[in-house]
Write a protein that holds these residues in place. Structure first.
Motif, mmCIF file in Angstrom:
data_model
loop_
_atom_site.group_PDB
_atom_site.id
_atom_site.type_symbol
_atom_site.label_atom_id
_atom_site.label_comp_id
_atom_site.label_asym_id
_atom_site.label_seq_id
_atom_site.Cartn_x
_atom_site.Cartn_y
_atom_site.Cartn_z
ATOM 1 N N ARG A 333 0.852 -1.204 0.000
ATOM 2 C CA ARG A 333 0.000 0.000 0.000
ATOM 3 C C ARG A 333 0.882 1.246 0.000
ATOM 4 O O ARG A 333 0.782 2.114 0.882
ATOM 5 C CB ARG A 333 -0.940 -0.019 1.198
ATOM 6 C CG ARG A 333 -1.933 -1.185 1.186
ATOM 7 C CD ARG A 333 -2.743 -1.253 2.452
ATOM 8 N NE ARG A 333 -3.591 -0.091 2.609
ATOM 9 C CZ ARG A 333 -4.131 0.295 3.767
ATOM 10 N NH1 ARG A 333 -3.890 -0.393 4.861
ATOM 11 N NH2 ARG A 333 -4.883 1.361 3.833
ATOM 12 N N THR A 386 0.452 -0.410 -9.000
ATOM 13 C CA THR A 386 -0.503 -1.153 -8.168
ATOM 14 C C THR A 386 -1.888 -1.213 -8.790
ATOM 15 O O THR A 386 -2.767 -1.894 -8.263
ATOM 16 C CB THR A 386 -0.635 -0.505 -6.778
ATOM 17 O OG1 THR A 386 -1.270 0.780 -6.903
ATOM 18 C CG2 THR A 386 0.722 -0.349 -6.117
ATOM 19 N N THR A 389 -4.851 -4.412 -9.227
ATOM 20 C CA THR A 389 -4.586 -5.464 -8.248
ATOM 21 C C THR A 389 -5.458 -5.252 -7.021
ATOM 22 O O THR A 389 -5.777 -4.120 -6.661
ATOM 23 C CB THR A 389 -3.103 -5.456 -7.804
ATOM 24 O OG1 THR A 389 -2.806 -4.206 -7.196
ATOM 25 C CG2 THR A 389 -2.184 -5.680 -8.993
ATOM 26 N N PRO A 392 -2.584 -3.857 -3.166
ATOM 27 C CA PRO A 392 -1.588 -2.998 -3.808
ATOM 28 C C PRO A 392 -0.181 -3.140 -3.233
ATOM 29 O O PRO A 392 0.059 -2.813 -2.066
ATOM 30 C CB PRO A 392 -2.134 -1.585 -3.590
ATOM 31 C CG PRO A 392 -3.035 -1.695 -2.402
ATOM 32 C CD PRO A 392 -3.593 -3.082 -2.426
ATOM 33 N N THR A 393 0.720 -3.646 -4.034
ATOM 34 C CA THR A 393 2.140 -3.725 -3.667
ATOM 35 C C THR A 393 2.977 -3.360 -4.886
ATOM 36 O O THR A 393 2.513 -3.469 -6.027
ATOM 37 C CB THR A 393 2.546 -5.134 -3.202
ATOM 38 O OG1 THR A 393 2.313 -6.070 -4.271
ATOM 39 C CG2 THR A 393 1.760 -5.560 -1.982
ATOM 40 N N ILE A 394 4.199 -2.923 -4.639
ATOM 41 C CA ILE A 394 5.137 -2.699 -5.727
ATOM 42 C C ILE A 394 6.431 -3.439 -5.398
ATOM 43 O O ILE A 394 6.634 -3.887 -4.273
ATOM 44 C CB ILE A 394 5.403 -1.194 -5.968
ATOM 45 C CG1 ILE A 394 6.041 -0.545 -4.726
ATOM 46 C CG2 ILE A 394 4.125 -0.472 -6.338
ATOM 47 C CD1 ILE A 394 6.393 0.920 -4.945
#
Length: 449
Positions: A333, A386, A389, A392-394
């Motif tokens: 996030r 993100t 999805t 949300p992650t990167i």
């Protein structure tokens, strides 16, 4: 071995025969309070109740009446950074749980049971969720600044800890709060504590303003102070562009992302600006470590705290050793802004979660980079990977490829100076709060003021 011998006459009701309730520390505090002039919290309050039951997030707004959730109760001097709001109509339908500035809110359930915040004067009215206990303070009966400080002191915290009912997730019962014993001092002492809390609040507000000035300076220098993203209803993307990033979802190609990057002017990728630390180390199972996870970064202030955890109990992704001074950026996030500079004193047996990207760089670059990434420049760029999805992650690579504007060193230094002053003011605010708590504790231990 530590133990207590309790007479049957000392048992506080048939439902409290558990040994933990009668630990020596609790008994000593109970005896000390018994010798002083006290009132139960119920008699110093208009009401003590839980908040609005089962309110859907669909009711949350970006302005209106502040709505306090457990996530808001992290700083005793309540942070408003992540606050959500209710429309006036929703608030009026639930007016029985209305609170005012100077009232108190407790985390009633979850991992941080008993955490407490004072509602600030930024707003006149507030409301709160079902997992929060709200105390409407009778301000004619007691000085709310003193009451807040007393409940934060060990004589308030230990009572809450003692009364906490352990059942599954754990919860704090309203009746336990109502029966807390509050030592009543002189009006002179109440005013002394009030002056410390008011100064602590003022210094905290100064900290917020200094940081805002740093961000405003950055955006002003880049011509982004009043930046507005375009709201295109349709757009055309070349097939070659989708192949390049291996993405075909429309959200990823919204024009606002490229529009921002083009507005930055001269720039370079983050990996050319700072070195990412990517070295794990062997955890010793019986050694105690200072562990930092995502929830330990305050997204409103950039402050970071830690928990002491034995090596064998550390999560599997606790793998990055830090020595103080690093910049950590959450990959989970990421648009929340969980980005912090590790204090220099965090230099012995500190470990951070692998959910952070960790960078090593010197001042003023690290303060400058923190402000960039917590601003719309960083958040909008971190939002892009993100999209599409559910969680949300990167990645570290996404992070390293973020565009960082090229800004003169003189400007970076001015931004860094403002950030450091902000951190200094925040530290001073916490010291004043600790001084107030210490004075309350000393007053009680001396048998009154």
């Amino acid at each position: 071995m530590t133990f207590s011998i309790i007479q049957k006459s000392q048992l506080e009701g048939a439902d409290r025969i558990d040994a933990e309730y009668y630990q020596p520390e609790y008994l000593l505090i109970s005896e000390l309070l018994r010798r002083q002039k006290t009132q139960i919290l119920k008699n110093l309050s208009n009401f003590i109740k839980k908040g609005i039951f089962d309110l859907s997030p669909d009711n949350y707004r970006s302005s209106g009446i502040p709505f306090i959730r457990t996530t808001s109760i992290k700083d005793p001097l309540l942070d408003l950074e992540e606050i959500v709001f209710l429309e006036a109509g929703t608030h009026q339908k639930n007016h029985s749980t209305s609170l005012q500035s100077g009232d108190l809110v407790f985390t009633k359930i979850g991992a941080n049971i008993g955490d407490l915040s004072l509602l600030p004067s930024d707003f006149y009215e507030y409301n709160f969720s079902q997992n929060v206990a709200g105390v409407s303070v009778n301000k004619k009966a007691i000085n709310f600044h003193y009451l807040f400080t007393y409940l934060l002191s060990k004589y308030g915290r230990k009572q809450i800890e003692r009364r906490q009912m352990i059942s599954g997730q754990g919860k704090l019962e309203l009746e336990d709060l109502r029966n807390l014993q509050i030592v009543i001092p002189s009006l002179v002492f109440e005013r002394e504590i009030e002056s410390l809390i008011v100064e602590s609040q003022r210094t905290k507000q100064l900290s917020i303003e200094l940081y805002q000035n740093a961000e405003h300076l950055l955006l002003e220098k880049l011509g982004l102070k009043d930046f507005q993203t375009p709201q295109d209803l349709s757009y055309i993307v070349n097939y070659s562009d989708t192949k390049k990033v291996e993405r075909v979802d429309a959200d990823y190609f919204q024009p606002k992302y490229e529009f921002l990057v083009n507005k930055l002017g001269k720039k370079k990728e983050l990996f050319k600006f700072a070195e990412r630390i990517n070295t794990s180390f062997k955890i010793e199972p019986d050694k105690e470590y200072n562990y930092i996870e995502i929830g330990d970064v305050n997204v409103g202030t950039g402050e970071v705290v830690f928990n002491k955890v034995v090596g064998k109990e550390l999560p599997a992704n606790a793998k990055i050793k830090i020595c103080g001074g690093e910049l950590i950026i959450s990959k989970v996030r990421p648009t929340r802004g969980a980005i912090a500079i590790i204090p220099d004193e965090f230099n012995k047996d500190f470990v951070v979660s692998g959910a952070f990207s960790v960078f090593n760089l010197a001042s003023p670059a690290k303060e400058f980079l923190q402000v960039v990434l917590r601003s719309l420049i960083g958040k909008l760029q971190m939002e892009r990977p993100t999209t599409g999805t559910s969680y949300p992650t990167i990645t570290d690579q996404d992070m390293e490829n973020l565009w960082i504007p090229s800004v003169k060193v003189e400007t970076q230094q001015k931004i860094a100076d403002l950030v450091r002053k902000s951190h200094g003011a925040r530290k001073k605010s916490k010291e004043l709060l600790e001084e107030a708590k210490r004075k309350v504790e000393e007053m009680i231990e001396k048998g009154g003021d």
